[in-house]
Motif scaffolding. Sequence first.
Motif, PDB file in Angstrom:
ATOM      1  N   CYS A  67       0.829  -1.212   0.000  1.00 39.26           N
ATOM      2  CA  CYS A  67       0.000   0.000   0.000  1.00 39.26           C
ATOM      3  C   CYS A  67       0.862   1.259   0.000  1.00 39.26           C
ATOM      4  O   CYS A  67       0.489   2.276  -0.596  1.00 39.26           O
ATOM      5  CB  CYS A  67      -0.929  -0.001   1.219  1.00 39.26           C
ATOM      6  N   LEU A  68       2.023   1.204   0.663  1.00 35.86           N
ATOM      7  CA  LEU A  68       2.916   2.359   0.705  1.00 35.86           C
ATOM      8  C   LEU A  68       3.427   2.693  -0.696  1.00 35.86           C
ATOM      9  O   LEU A  68       3.499   3.877  -1.071  1.00 35.86           O
ATOM     10  CB  LEU A  68       4.092   2.085   1.644  1.00 35.86           C
ATOM     11  N   ILE A  69       3.761   1.669  -1.468  1.00 34.74           N
ATOM     12  CA  ILE A  69       4.234   1.887  -2.840  1.00 34.74           C
ATOM     13  C   ILE A  69       3.150   2.579  -3.669  1.00 34.74           C
ATOM     14  O   ILE A  69       3.414   3.554  -4.389  1.00 34.74           O
ATOM     15  CB  ILE A  69       4.636   0.548  -3.485  1.00 34.74           C
ATOM     16  N   LEU A  89       2.560   6.289  -2.405  1.00 34.80           N
ATOM     17  CA  LEU A  89       3.581   7.225  -2.867  1.00 34.80           C
ATOM     18  C   LEU A  89       3.479   7.465  -4.374  1.00 34.80           C
ATOM     19  O   LEU A  89       3.764   8.566  -4.857  1.00 34.80           O
ATOM     20  CB  LEU A  89       4.979   6.684  -2.525  1.00 34.80           C
ATOM     21  N   THR A  90       3.056   6.433  -5.096  1.00 33.61           N
ATOM     22  CA  THR A  90       2.921   6.573  -6.548  1.00 33.61           C
ATOM     23  C   THR A  90       1.766   7.487  -6.919  1.00 33.61           C
ATOM     24  O   THR A  90       1.880   8.314  -7.849  1.00 33.61           O
ATOM     25  CB  THR A  90       2.712   5.194  -7.202  1.00 33.61           C
ATOM     26  N   TYR A  91       0.665   7.387  -6.194  1.00 27.59           N
ATOM     27  CA  TYR A  91      -0.544   8.147  -6.538  1.00 27.59           C
ATOM     28  C   TYR A  91      -0.880   9.199  -5.478  1.00 27.59           C
ATOM     29  O   TYR A  91      -2.038   9.596  -5.347  1.00 27.59           O
ATOM     30  CB  TYR A  91      -1.724   7.187  -6.711  1.00 27.59           C
ATOM     31  N   PHE A  92       0.130   9.640  -4.727  1.00 29.77           N
ATOM     32  CA  PHE A  92      -0.079  10.651  -3.696  1.00 29.77           C
ATOM     33  C   PHE A  92      -0.704  11.923  -4.308  1.00 29.77           C
ATOM     34  O   PHE A  92      -0.315  12.337  -5.402  1.00 29.77           O
ATOM     35  CB  PHE A  92       1.261  10.991  -3.036  1.00 29.77           C
ATOM     36  N   GLN A 130      -6.440   3.512  -2.609  1.00 30.27           N
ATOM     37  CA  GLN A 130      -6.057   4.896  -2.920  1.00 30.27           C
ATOM     38  C   GLN A 130      -7.244   5.728  -3.411  1.00 30.27           C
ATOM     39  O   GLN A 130      -7.127   6.941  -3.547  1.00 30.27           O
ATOM     40  CB  GLN A 130      -4.953   4.915  -3.996  1.00 30.27           C
ATOM     41  N   PHE A 131      -8.382   5.096  -3.673  1.00 31.26           N
ATOM     42  CA  PHE A 131      -9.535   5.796  -4.216  1.00 31.26           C
ATOM     43  C   PHE A 131     -10.360   6.433  -3.097  1.00 31.26           C
ATOM     44  O   PHE A 131     -10.729   5.759  -2.127  1.00 31.26           O
ATOM     45  CB  PHE A 131     -10.426   4.839  -5.013  1.00 31.26           C
ATOM     46  N   MET A 132     -10.653   7.709  -3.234  1.00 29.60           N
ATOM     47  CA  MET A 132     -11.554   8.366  -2.287  1.00 29.60           C
ATOM     48  C   MET A 132     -12.979   8.084  -2.760  1.00 29.60           C
ATOM     49  O   MET A 132     -13.582   8.856  -3.499  1.00 29.60           O
ATOM     50  CB  MET A 132     -11.306   9.877  -2.236  1.00 29.60           C
TER      51      MET A 132
END
Length: 286
Positions: free
Chosen positions: A146-148, A151-154, A255-257
């Motif tokens: 999840c961290l990867i 950071l990719t889609y921050f 990562q989706f809101m």
Amino acid sequence: MINNSIKKILMSLCIMIGLTNISLCSETSILPLVFFVISLFILKYTDEHIHVQMTEKILSVFFVFFITCANLEVWLERTWVMGNEKLNLPFNIVLILIGAIGLYLLIARGIGLYLSCIGKIQIDKEDNISVKRVFLISCGVFSLACLICLLTYFPGVLINDSFNQLSQVLERRPYNNHHPIAHTMLINFFVSLGAVVTEDLTVGIALYTVFQNMLTILVLSFLVTIVYKYLRHKCVVGILLVYFIVNPVYAMYAQFMSKDVIFGLCVTMYVLLVWDVIADHTIKSR
């Protein structure tokens, strides 16, 4: 013997109609025939190996009720008789009722078969430490994945629903129940928290995404732990970890809101907790 065979054929037809209703396949499709053949095998196998108890029947009625309610509007609008649409409604009602009976038969036997398999599992209580270790290892692995993605889609991935809810949070649109108000208020909480530090909306979005990632990590780790708790095979844990990491859907979904992510996590937790309670009760009552 003949009466029993006729009974199984009728029950298989009911299950076939129920599965056909759910799949919404065409009447010219081969799927109904496949459903019928599978139903015959399921009925034959379950009748030989299990006896459906009252608990399974009650749970089956519960699930069939909500499945029917969820699909009722779509099922009632199906068209079977062209040129005389008045016949479609009663025809659909009959198919829905027959299908509900079939789903009841299928789900009750499925639950009974599951409980029967759970009852054969042996659990060594001395392995509780390893269960905790599996949870911690899973948390570490999923955190890295999840961290990867984070950071990719921050600071996160925004879609139409996200912009709509952010507009409500920023008071540019009124609150509405098209998006669950509780979820919109959750977004509002993190946006407000970020506003304490800076006026940049990105911080609030990032805080929400981090929170959602943490929930995803905990739920997926709990899923792996529950499976290990009753199967006690390390290779199963490895397979699950590899599957969840290699399949990008789960880490990306975090990562989706979107209201769908929190809803999916809550449903997963609900299913896992029900599974754990029933399995634990079944094992203790042996």
